[in-house]
Enzyme design. Structure first.
Site, PDB file in Angstrom:
ATOM      1  N   SER A  40      24.499  49.130  -7.812  1.00 49.45           N
ATOM      2  CA  SER A  40      25.164  47.939  -7.317  1.00 49.45           C
ATOM      3  C   SER A  40      26.012  48.180  -6.078  1.00 49.45           C
ATOM      4  CB  SER A  40      26.036  47.333  -8.424  1.00 49.45           C
ATOM      5  OG  SER A  40      26.989  48.278  -8.895  1.00 49.45           O
ATOM      6  N   ASP A  93      24.917  57.165  -2.008  1.00 46.10           N
ATOM      7  CA  ASP A  93      24.528  56.797  -3.369  1.00 46.10           C
ATOM      8  C   ASP A  93      25.765  56.444  -4.177  1.00 46.10           C
ATOM      9  OD1 ASP A  93      22.845  56.308  -5.491  1.00 46.10           O
ATOM     10  OD2 ASP A  93      21.980  58.315  -5.557  1.00 46.10           O
ATOM     11  N   ALA A  95      27.680  56.201  -8.285  1.00 43.50           N
ATOM     12  CA  ALA A  95      27.911  57.072  -9.437  1.00 43.50           C
ATOM     13  C   ALA A  95      28.471  56.241 -10.574  1.00 43.50           C
ATOM     14  CB  ALA A  95      28.872  58.205  -9.084  1.00 43.50           C
ATOM     15  N   ASP A  96      28.244  56.720 -11.794  1.00 41.08           N
ATOM     16  CA  ASP A  96      28.809  56.076 -12.971  1.00 41.08           C
ATOM     17  C   ASP A  96      30.187  56.630 -13.307  1.00 41.08           C
ATOM     18  OD1 ASP A  96      26.502  54.347 -13.694  1.00 41.08           O
ATOM     19  OD2 ASP A  96      25.497  56.279 -13.876  1.00 41.08           O
ATOM     20  N   GLY A 107      22.822  57.941 -13.303  1.00 36.47           N
ATOM     21  CA  GLY A 107      21.636  57.647 -14.088  1.00 36.47           C
ATOM     22  C   GLY A 107      21.724  56.398 -14.928  1.00 36.47           C
ATOM     23  N   GLY A 108      22.825  55.650 -14.785  1.00 41.41           N
ATOM     24  CA  GLY A 108      22.918  54.399 -15.525  1.00 41.41           C
ATOM     25  C   GLY A 108      21.803  53.424 -15.172  1.00 41.41           C
ATOM     26  N   GLY A 109      21.329  53.519 -13.936  1.00 46.10           N
ATOM     27  CA  GLY A 109      20.219  52.674 -13.510  1.00 46.10           C
ATOM     28  C   GLY A 109      18.853  53.289 -13.740  1.00 46.10           C
ATOM     29  N   GLU A 115      17.241  60.548  -7.526  1.00 49.62           N
ATOM     30  CA  GLU A 115      18.548  60.657  -6.881  1.00 49.62           C
ATOM     31  C   GLU A 115      18.959  62.115  -6.703  1.00 49.62           C
ATOM     32  OE1 GLU A 115      20.829  56.568  -8.251  1.00 49.62           O
ATOM     33  OE2 GLU A 115      20.733  58.239  -9.653  1.00 49.62           O
ATOM     34  N   LYS A 133      35.303  53.932 -11.361  1.00 49.45           N
ATOM     35  CA  LYS A 133      34.438  55.089 -11.590  1.00 49.45           C
ATOM     36  C   LYS A 133      35.193  56.420 -11.506  1.00 49.45           C
ATOM     37  CE  LYS A 133      31.214  52.126 -11.997  1.00 49.45           C
ATOM     38  NZ  LYS A 133      30.043  52.032 -11.124  1.00 49.45           N
TER      39      LYS A 133
END
Length: 246
Positions: A40, A93, A95-96, A107-109, A115, A133
């Site tokens: 997002s 990129d 991050a979670d 890797g939530g997506g 990645e 985050k």
């Protein structure tokens, strides 16, 4: 001892994810090959890069997922793949989770393998996120681990032997499938004391494709705050050799 972190604050306004993504897009220079992240916040970086391309910026992008590829094509960003280049100048990129040492959970997506491959091939990686985050320690977010479908139950048992509860990711009553056709096990470890060691132990399990632990890959984080400030943090002396010494 960790390298000292350089922090810069800017007064801005708007959606925290948007301002972080757009700021990172402004750090891309003409002629670069750019890794295009997924998620997002990375969405806004790709969107702004598309605007800059239409304004005359010359770049080529390497998408980290089908989602980012589709968006980049819509934005008319020229794309390349690893058949054409094995070096990426800069990746942006999301991050979670992000800890103070710039270790990440991603890797939530579901795009964690691509990645990480793109990040590893990059000279520099900028992580964009909102302030939620930032964590004192990784592990509140379950760690995604991409695994091959064949024998995933065996891999699940090996992961749980490391001290987690591993759940097969399901979306809309169907087993989630990555862009690579694999499964994801979301692993609730709780607080992760030693990310580098855990990353290594997970990678040693047969059937694991990749974990969502990103250790030593991020060079800068750009954080959009709810109060309208934009924060950038750099890790000095965070060069390619140090990043790849493992």
């Amino acid at each position: 001892m960790e390298d000292p972190v350089t922090v810069r604050n800017h007064r801005v306004s708007g959606n925290p994810k948007r301002i972080a993504g757009e700021r990172a897009a402004e750090l891309v220079d003409d002629g670069m090959i750019v890794g295009l992240g997924t998620g997002s916040t990375a969405f806004y970086a790709i969107q702004r890069l598309g605007e800059r391309v239409r304004e005359g910026l010359r770049i080529r992008g390497v998408p980290t997922s089908e989602q980012s590829r589709i968006q980049a094509e819509r934005e008319r960003i020229p794309l390349v793949d690893f058949a054409e280049t094995t070096r990426i100048d800069l990746t942006i990129d999301g991050a979670d989770e992000i800890d103070p040492a710039f270790n990440l959970i991603k890797g939530g997506g579901g795009a964690l393998f691509r990645e990480k491959l793109v990040a590893t091939a990059s000279l520099r990686e900028i992580i964009v996120a909102d302030e939620s985050k930032l964590k004192d320690r990784l592990g509140a977010f379950p760690l995604p681990v991409e695994v091959v479908p064949f024998g995933w139950q065996f891999v699940q048992s090996k992961l749980e032997a490391l001290g987690c509860r591993a759940a097969l990711r399901v979306r809309e009553n169907r087993t989630f499938s990555t862009d690579n056709g694999n499964h994801i096990l979301d692993c609730a470890f709780g607080p992760i004391e030693a990310p580098e060691d855990l990353e290594r132990r997970i990678a040693a399990i047969c059937g694991v494709v990749e974990s969502g632990l990103f250790v030593g890959l991020a060079h800068r984080i750009v954080i959009g705050n709810a109060d309208g400030t934009l924060e950038e943090r750099d890790r000095p002396q965070c060069g390619v050799d140090a990043r790849r010494k493992t």
